[in-house]
Design a protein around this motif. Structure first.
Motif, PDB file in Angstrom:
ATOM      1  N   THR A   1       0.846  -1.189   0.000  1.00  0.00           N
ATOM      2  CA  THR A   1       0.000   0.000   0.000  1.00  0.00           C
ATOM      3  C   THR A   1       0.883   1.241   0.000  1.00  0.00           C
ATOM      4  O   THR A   1       2.022   1.207   0.471  1.00  0.00           O
ATOM      5  CB  THR A   1      -0.923   0.023   1.232  1.00  0.00           C
ATOM      6  OG1 THR A   1      -0.123   0.014   2.420  1.00  0.00           O
ATOM      7  CG2 THR A   1      -1.845  -1.189   1.233  1.00  0.00           C
TER       8      THR A   1
ATOM      9  N   LYS B   1      -5.703   2.949  -7.346  1.00  0.00           N
ATOM     10  CA  LYS B   1      -6.518   2.715  -6.160  1.00  0.00           C
ATOM     11  C   LYS B   1      -7.534   1.619  -6.447  1.00  0.00           C
ATOM     12  O   LYS B   1      -8.122   1.578  -7.523  1.00  0.00           O
ATOM     13  CB  LYS B   1      -7.246   3.990  -5.726  1.00  0.00           C
ATOM     14  CG  LYS B   1      -6.338   5.081  -5.169  1.00  0.00           C
ATOM     15  CD  LYS B   1      -7.138   6.256  -4.655  1.00  0.00           C
ATOM     16  CE  LYS B   1      -6.234   7.327  -4.056  1.00  0.00           C
ATOM     17  NZ  LYS B   1      -7.019   8.470  -3.523  1.00  0.00           N
ATOM     18  N   ILE B   2      -7.707   0.754  -5.455  1.00  0.00           N
ATOM     19  CA  ILE B   2      -8.728  -0.294  -5.539  1.00  0.00           C
ATOM     20  C   ILE B   2      -9.587  -0.196  -4.284  1.00  0.00           C
ATOM     21  O   ILE B   2      -9.084  -0.336  -3.165  1.00  0.00           O
ATOM     22  CB  ILE B   2      -8.092  -1.694  -5.633  1.00  0.00           C
ATOM     23  CG1 ILE B   2      -7.214  -1.809  -6.891  1.00  0.00           C
ATOM     24  CG2 ILE B   2      -9.174  -2.773  -5.639  1.00  0.00           C
ATOM     25  CD1 ILE B   2      -6.521  -3.146  -7.029  1.00  0.00           C
ATOM     26  N   ASN B   3     -10.881   0.073  -4.478  1.00  0.00           N
ATOM     27  CA  ASN B   3     -11.798   0.277  -3.345  1.00  0.00           C
ATOM     28  C   ASN B   3     -11.279   1.345  -2.391  1.00  0.00           C
ATOM     29  O   ASN B   3     -11.289   1.182  -1.170  1.00  0.00           O
ATOM     30  CB  ASN B   3     -12.014  -1.044  -2.591  1.00  0.00           C
ATOM     31  CG  ASN B   3     -12.688  -2.094  -3.446  1.00  0.00           C
ATOM     32  OD1 ASN B   3     -13.521  -1.768  -4.308  1.00  0.00           O
ATOM     33  ND2 ASN B   3     -12.340  -3.357  -3.239  1.00  0.00           N
ATOM     34  N   LYS B   4     -10.780   2.407  -2.991  1.00  0.00           N
ATOM     35  CA  LYS B   4     -10.257   3.567  -2.271  1.00  0.00           C
ATOM     36  C   LYS B   4      -8.965   3.293  -1.498  1.00  0.00           C
ATOM     37  O   LYS B   4      -8.515   4.131  -0.713  1.00  0.00           O
ATOM     38  CB  LYS B   4     -11.313   4.130  -1.307  1.00  0.00           C
ATOM     39  CG  LYS B   4     -12.557   4.651  -2.002  1.00  0.00           C
ATOM     40  CD  LYS B   4     -13.516   5.267  -1.000  1.00  0.00           C
ATOM     41  CE  LYS B   4     -14.766   5.804  -1.695  1.00  0.00           C
ATOM     42  NZ  LYS B   4     -15.705   6.424  -0.724  1.00  0.00           N
ATOM     43  N   VAL B   5      -8.376   2.127  -1.714  1.00  0.00           N
ATOM     44  CA  VAL B   5      -7.101   1.800  -1.067  1.00  0.00           C
ATOM     45  C   VAL B   5      -5.965   2.091  -2.047  1.00  0.00           C
ATOM     46  O   VAL B   5      -5.931   1.518  -3.141  1.00  0.00           O
ATOM     47  CB  VAL B   5      -7.053   0.320  -0.640  1.00  0.00           C
ATOM     48  CG1 VAL B   5      -5.690  -0.003  -0.031  1.00  0.00           C
ATOM     49  CG2 VAL B   5      -8.166   0.006   0.344  1.00  0.00           C
TER      50      VAL B   5
ATOM     51  N   TRP C   1      -2.460   1.811  -3.793  1.00  0.00           N
ATOM     52  CA  TRP C   1      -1.498   0.715  -3.907  1.00  0.00           C
ATOM     53  C   TRP C   1      -0.228   1.170  -4.600  1.00  0.00           C
ATOM     54  O   TRP C   1      -0.260   1.933  -5.563  1.00  0.00           O
ATOM     55  CB  TRP C   1      -2.096  -0.458  -4.679  1.00  0.00           C
ATOM     56  CG  TRP C   1      -3.121  -1.225  -3.891  1.00  0.00           C
ATOM     57  CD1 TRP C   1      -4.470  -1.014  -3.881  1.00  0.00           C
ATOM     58  CD2 TRP C   1      -2.868  -2.299  -2.983  1.00  0.00           C
ATOM     59  NE1 TRP C   1      -5.084  -1.887  -3.031  1.00  0.00           N
ATOM     60  CE2 TRP C   1      -4.129  -2.695  -2.465  1.00  0.00           C
ATOM     61  CE3 TRP C   1      -1.717  -2.958  -2.556  1.00  0.00           C
ATOM     62  CZ2 TRP C   1      -4.256  -3.725  -1.544  1.00  0.00           C
ATOM     63  CZ3 TRP C   1      -1.851  -3.996  -1.650  1.00  0.00           C
ATOM     64  CH2 TRP C   1      -3.098  -4.371  -1.143  1.00  0.00           C
TER      65      TRP C   1
END
Length: 325
Positions: free
Chosen positions: A79, A154-158, A160
């Motif tokens: 992340t 970003k994946i699901n607002k995370v 990376w």
């Protein structure tokens, strides 16, 4: 230090490096901390500090960054906040390791060449103060690296992975910071260690000639001089550590100078057939290997360290057995 290269050579090299970097540095910390190696408290402080910083380099740069990036690419370590923090820790521990080597070299230079200053500078208190200052400044100097990255996606607002912001290459402030970082580590330490060792060698050779001449005139023969023997032992330890540092960092310095002279940017992709990539990754491999060599140097150059190591190995099987009872 860019992300880890993924390939069979690197997938094998970095786990091996961790295996030969973590246990020896831990052993060195334990043995040196006991103070039974016949070294002064001042020298012991520096050697323990160097061993701790080398261990942290192996943990942050090799295990978390390299091995984690190769084998656990989709873990929490990938992340954006985690890899940004990892970069700060990698550079901070690297700087601490490098500048503690400079501090140790300077301490030995003062002890050998500046006898009037020796009693005031080469003390346990001064060594502790120098080590604390080096570590604090190394951490503060590298905090800005945390703000040089943005998420690759970003994946699901995370967020990376870490992608260097374009402003790092365009803004004058970031350019100046990049220059400062490269000069402070390792170019300036490289030159300082080289210069201090040259001055130390010249002083030792001159002092030894004078001392042998005086003893020859007084005794009528060239007997074994304990002072010269002690100087030689101290010199061997100093030069072994210094030469190891200079050799393993040389490719990194040469590569930096080449990049700056030719204005050829650092390689950011992965191409195992590209000579630039091979050279750049080789500099990182050698630089990280420099954090695994000091313990072996102690074992080769210090008789009492070898004795302590042998004693530790004798009791290791029984200690392990007791742990599983």
């Amino acid at each position: 230090m860019h992300g880890p290269a993924i390939g069979p050579v690197y997938a094998i090299y970095y786990p091996v490096l961790a295996a030969i970097g973590v246990p020896p540095n831990l052993v060195a910390i334990v043995i040196l901390s006991r103070g039974s190696c016949g070294l002064s408290r001042c020298i012991t402080h520096y050697l323990v500090g160097m061993a701790v910083s080398d261990l942290l380099v192996v943990i942050t740069a090799v295990i978390l960054n390299r091995i984690g990036g190769i084998y656990f690419r989709d873990s929490l370590l990938s992340t954006t906040p985690a890899c940004s923090l990892s970069t700060v820790l990698i550079y901070a521990t690297r700087d601490c390791s490098v500048w503690l080597t400079v501090a140790f070299t300077f301490d030995r230079f003062v002890a050998i060449c500046c006898l009037e200053l020796k009693t005031k500078y080469c003390t346990e208190k001064t060594a502790a103060l120098v080590i604390a200052t080096v570590c604090a400044l190394s951490c503060l100097k590298n905090v800005p690296f945390y703000f040089t990255y943005q998420p690759l996606y970003k994946i699901n607002k995370v967020p990376w992975f870490c992608d260097i912001k374009s402003s790092y290459y365009t803004l004058a402030a970031w350019k100046a910071y990049d220059w400062l970082d490269r000069i402070l580590t390792p170019c300036l330490p490289f030159l300082l260690i080289l210069l201090l060792n040259i001055l130390t060698v010249r002083h030792i050779l001159a002092a030894s000639r004078v001392r042998r001449s005086l003893r020859g005139n007084r005794n009528g023969e060239n007997r074994r001089d304990p002072e010269i023997v002690n100087r030689r032992k101290s010199m061997v330890l100093l030069f072994a550590i210094s030469v190891s540092f200079l050799l393993l960092w040389m490719t990194y310095v040469v590569h930096f100078v080449y990049v700056r002279i030719t204005d050829d940017p650092y390689f950011t992709g992965f191409n195992f057939n590209d000579q630039r990539f091979i050279l750049q990754e080789s500099t990182n491999m050698l630089q990280l290997f420099s954090s695994c060599t000091n313990t072996f140097i102690y074992a080769v150059t210090q008789t009492k360290f070898r004795e302590e190591l042998k004693n530790a190995l004798k009791y290791l099987p029984s200690l392990v057995a007791n742990c599983f009872k």
